[in-house]
Design an enzyme around this catalytic site. Structure first.
Site, PDB file in Angstrom:
ATOM      1  N   GLU A  84     106.699  67.319 -96.799  1.00  0.00           N
ATOM      2  CA  GLU A  84     105.561  66.895 -95.985  1.00  0.00           C
ATOM      3  C   GLU A  84     104.289  67.623 -96.398  1.00  0.00           C
ATOM      4  O   GLU A  84     103.245  67.003 -96.549  1.00  0.00           O
ATOM      5  CB  GLU A  84     105.861  67.138 -94.500  1.00  0.00           C
ATOM      6  CG  GLU A  84     104.732  66.768 -93.567  1.00  0.00           C
ATOM      7  CD  GLU A  84     104.444  65.277 -93.531  1.00  0.00           C
ATOM      8  OE1 GLU A  84     103.313  64.908 -93.151  1.00  0.00           O
ATOM      9  OE2 GLU A  84     105.323  64.470 -93.863  1.00  0.00           O
ATOM     10  N   GLY A  96     101.690  80.041-110.543  1.00  0.00           N
ATOM     11  CA  GLY A  96     103.037  79.490-110.556  1.00  0.00           C
ATOM     12  C   GLY A  96     103.715  79.443-109.197  1.00  0.00           C
ATOM     13  O   GLY A  96     104.908  79.140-109.106  1.00  0.00           O
ATOM     14  N   TYR A 132     102.465  67.958-110.725  1.00  0.00           N
ATOM     15  CA  TYR A 132     103.612  67.112-110.408  1.00  0.00           C
ATOM     16  C   TYR A 132     104.070  66.324-111.631  1.00  0.00           C
ATOM     17  O   TYR A 132     105.267  66.227-111.907  1.00  0.00           O
ATOM     18  CB  TYR A 132     103.278  66.153-109.265  1.00  0.00           C
ATOM     19  CG  TYR A 132     102.882  66.829-107.977  1.00  0.00           C
ATOM     20  CD1 TYR A 132     103.297  68.123-107.649  1.00  0.00           C
ATOM     21  CD2 TYR A 132     102.071  66.181-107.062  1.00  0.00           C
ATOM     22  CE1 TYR A 132     102.926  68.728-106.463  1.00  0.00           C
ATOM     23  CE2 TYR A 132     101.707  66.784-105.861  1.00  0.00           C
ATOM     24  CZ  TYR A 132     102.133  68.057-105.573  1.00  0.00           C
ATOM     25  OH  TYR A 132     101.761  68.650-104.391  1.00  0.00           O
TER      26      TYR A 132
END
Length: 161
Positions: A84, A96, A132
């Site tokens: 979420e 990182g 991502y």
């Protein structure tokens, strides 16, 4: 500096709420935060928790969090893990920490037999999208998220038109 990723405890509720407020400010959505410590305590650590949180700490200082829960894929016939919110304080970004939080969540998904690990990202959050995609995540361009809340949700729940 030493990075630790750990499950949140009830003692962390105040920290979690502060991170939620910082995330909302980053996303320009401060006006939408109505969460309270008591509500989060019940939702995260009550008799039937709705979600879980992991915290990132640098030398025992909380610097980020991820809030997640399980969803279910009818096509896979298995549950999944849904992220979420993920937030790292600005002064700790680029070290990182976000990747470490995502890695721990991926490990949780694998440990729990989840068929997928999913989340949403704001289109303008380019640094997150770069991370991502570098990790192998793929955008789901065929899907549009719909949300119902407030008056519309109440009307539908009562059968009003």
């Amino acid at each position: 500096m030493s990075l630790t990723i750990r499950p949140a405890t009830v003692a962390d509720v105040g920290t979690i709420l502060e991170f939620i407020r910082e995330l909302a400010a980053f996303e320009r959505l401060e006006h939408e935060v109505v969460a309270s410590e008591s509500g989060l305590r019940e939702a995260l650590f009550g008799a039937r928790p709705d979600a879980e949180v992991i915290l990132a700490e640098m030398d025992s200082t909380p610097v980020g969090f991820a809030l997640f829960f399980h969803n279910f894929s009818t096509f896979l016939g298995r549950r999944g893990l849904y992220l979420e919110d993920l937030f790292v304080q600005p002064e700790y970004r680029g070290r990182g920490i976000g990747r470490a939080l995502l890695s721990r969540l991926a490990a949780i998904a694998v440990e729990r037999g989840c068929g997928r690990f999913e989340w949403s990202v704001l289109r303008w959050n380019e640094s997150a999208i770069i991370l991502y995609e570098a990790l192998g995540a793929k955008p789901q361009d065929d899907w549009t998220v719909y949300r119902m809340s407030g008056e519309a949700l109440s009307r539908l729940a009562t059968g009003e038109r």
